[in-house]
Design an enzyme around this catalytic site. Sequence first.
Site, PDB file in Angstrom:
ATOM      1  N   ASN A  33       0.839  -1.214   0.000  1.00  0.00           N
ATOM      2  CA  ASN A  33       0.000   0.000   0.000  1.00  0.00           C
ATOM      3  C   ASN A  33       0.875   1.265   0.000  1.00  0.00           C
ATOM      4  OD1 ASN A  33       0.986   0.073   2.575  1.00  0.00           O
ATOM      5  ND2 ASN A  33      -0.979   0.433   3.581  1.00  0.00           N
ATOM      6  N   GLY A  37       6.762   1.686   2.032  1.00  0.00           N
ATOM      7  CA  GLY A  37       7.527   1.172   0.889  1.00  0.00           C
ATOM      8  C   GLY A  37       7.640   2.208  -0.211  1.00  0.00           C
ATOM      9  N   ASP A  57      -3.954  -2.475   0.244  1.00  0.00           N
ATOM     10  CA  ASP A  57      -3.731  -2.530   1.698  1.00  0.00           C
ATOM     11  C   ASP A  57      -4.281  -3.864   2.206  1.00  0.00           C
ATOM     12  OD1 ASP A  57      -3.936  -2.324   4.429  1.00  0.00           O
ATOM     13  OD2 ASP A  57      -4.874  -0.344   4.430  1.00  0.00           O
ATOM     14  N   LYS A  92      -2.818  -3.225  12.910  1.00  0.00           N
ATOM     15  CA  LYS A  92      -3.783  -3.776  11.954  1.00  0.00           C
ATOM     16  C   LYS A  92      -3.135  -4.688  10.915  1.00  0.00           C
ATOM     17  CE  LYS A  92      -7.184  -1.127  10.370  1.00  0.00           C
ATOM     18  NZ  LYS A  92      -7.818   0.111   9.827  1.00  0.00           N
ATOM     19  N   LYS A 106      -5.766 -20.379   2.817  1.00  0.00           N
ATOM     20  CA  LYS A 106      -6.655 -21.544   3.020  1.00  0.00           C
ATOM     21  C   LYS A 106      -7.481 -21.800   1.760  1.00  0.00           C
ATOM     22  CE  LYS A 106     -10.429 -22.433   6.245  1.00  0.00           C
ATOM     23  NZ  LYS A 106     -11.422 -21.509   5.733  1.00  0.00           N
ATOM     24  N   TYR A 146       4.210  -3.061  17.837  1.00  0.00           N
ATOM     25  CA  TYR A 146       4.892  -3.942  16.864  1.00  0.00           C
ATOM     26  C   TYR A 146       5.056  -5.341  17.462  1.00  0.00           C
ATOM     27  CZ  TYR A 146       8.518  -5.360  13.482  1.00  0.00           C
ATOM     28  OH  TYR A 146       9.255  -6.005  12.496  1.00  0.00           O
ATOM     29  N   LYS A 150       3.170  -8.779  16.153  1.00  0.00           N
ATOM     30  CA  LYS A 150       3.924  -9.915  15.626  1.00  0.00           C
ATOM     31  C   LYS A 150       3.675 -11.169  16.460  1.00  0.00           C
ATOM     32  CE  LYS A 150       6.073  -7.946  12.111  1.00  0.00           C
ATOM     33  NZ  LYS A 150       5.884  -8.404  10.724  1.00  0.00           N
TER      34      LYS A 150
END
Length: 311
Positions: A33, A37, A57, A92, A106, A146, A150
């Site tokens: 998104n 980056g 996103d 998120k 899946k 963070y 994780k």
Amino acid sequence: MERVLITGAAGFLGSHLCDLFISKGYDVIGMDNLLTGSMDNISHLMSEKHFTFYHHDVTKFVHVPDKLDYILHFASPASPIDYLKMPIQTLKVGSLGTHNLLGLAKEKKARMLIASTSEVYGDPLVHPQHEEYWGNVNPIGPRGVYDEAKRFMEALTMAYHNYHGLETRIVRIFNTYGPRMRVDDGRALPTFFSQAIKDQDITVFGDGMQTRSFCYVSDLVDGIYKLLLSDYHLPVNIGNPKEITIKQAAEEVVALTNSKSKISYKELPVDDPKVRQPDITKAQKILNWNPMVTRKEGLQLTYEYFKKNLK
Ligand code: UDP
């Protein structure tokens, strides 16, 4: 031809992974998104027949037509100043984003590899850190957004593995460096390079005696590739166990760049881990992986990148 989806494709690690998978003959979909980056990291891939970029996103429903064999989830703000600025996006992408991608995996019967982190060990009380250590994390501290995202990501991934029988892989990534790190991402090595090249003061936080162990990016992506193709579903540390103090890292950058910069000591950020070194016994045994690039070589390659990109 096998087909792989890489999220965070325009980021530091994501873009190097895109390069690796293209070079190995995969059909690659890069998704990003562009929050942290940059298209500059993948512009050279845009003319590749087997590379497609999706500006998306992953915290929103993810749709990919046709088959997928692998998903690598590397989307997330990843430097301390980024996740301090974007705490909710960080939470998120690790939670909702991971959930969407596990659902996609899946549906497609794809194998999913998630980018976890040495931050799951927090400010560690066990040294070096092996995969069985549960960590020492402050959930409500500034790094908690963070670290907990994780940790949740690992828990959700294991739940999909155990409950749905999904093929999953978990890499715990330790400090990594190399070309395409953002000069302004706030992390130690890009900051030191940019300061040294401009002959500005090198900002070492605290007394600089805290340690990190820096892995060159080509070694890291090689380890990730081996883990993806292995049959091991529990977390694996990938990093370089050569540990140094941050002060020494600063001195090495000053020496390499022939800089006139002096070290200037600044306040240590809250909850900054005092030590960090991966125990890589598992990666060595299971993946037959070892880091190959010395710090001298890796820092030189990184210097060449920053010299070009700072002007
Ligand atoms: N650090 C520093 N000066 C800087 C940036 C970072 O001394 O300009 C220190 C930071 O406090 C930490 C270490 O370098 O102890 C590594 O920080 P980084 O942000 O690269 O990653 P971390 O390992 O903390 O996630």
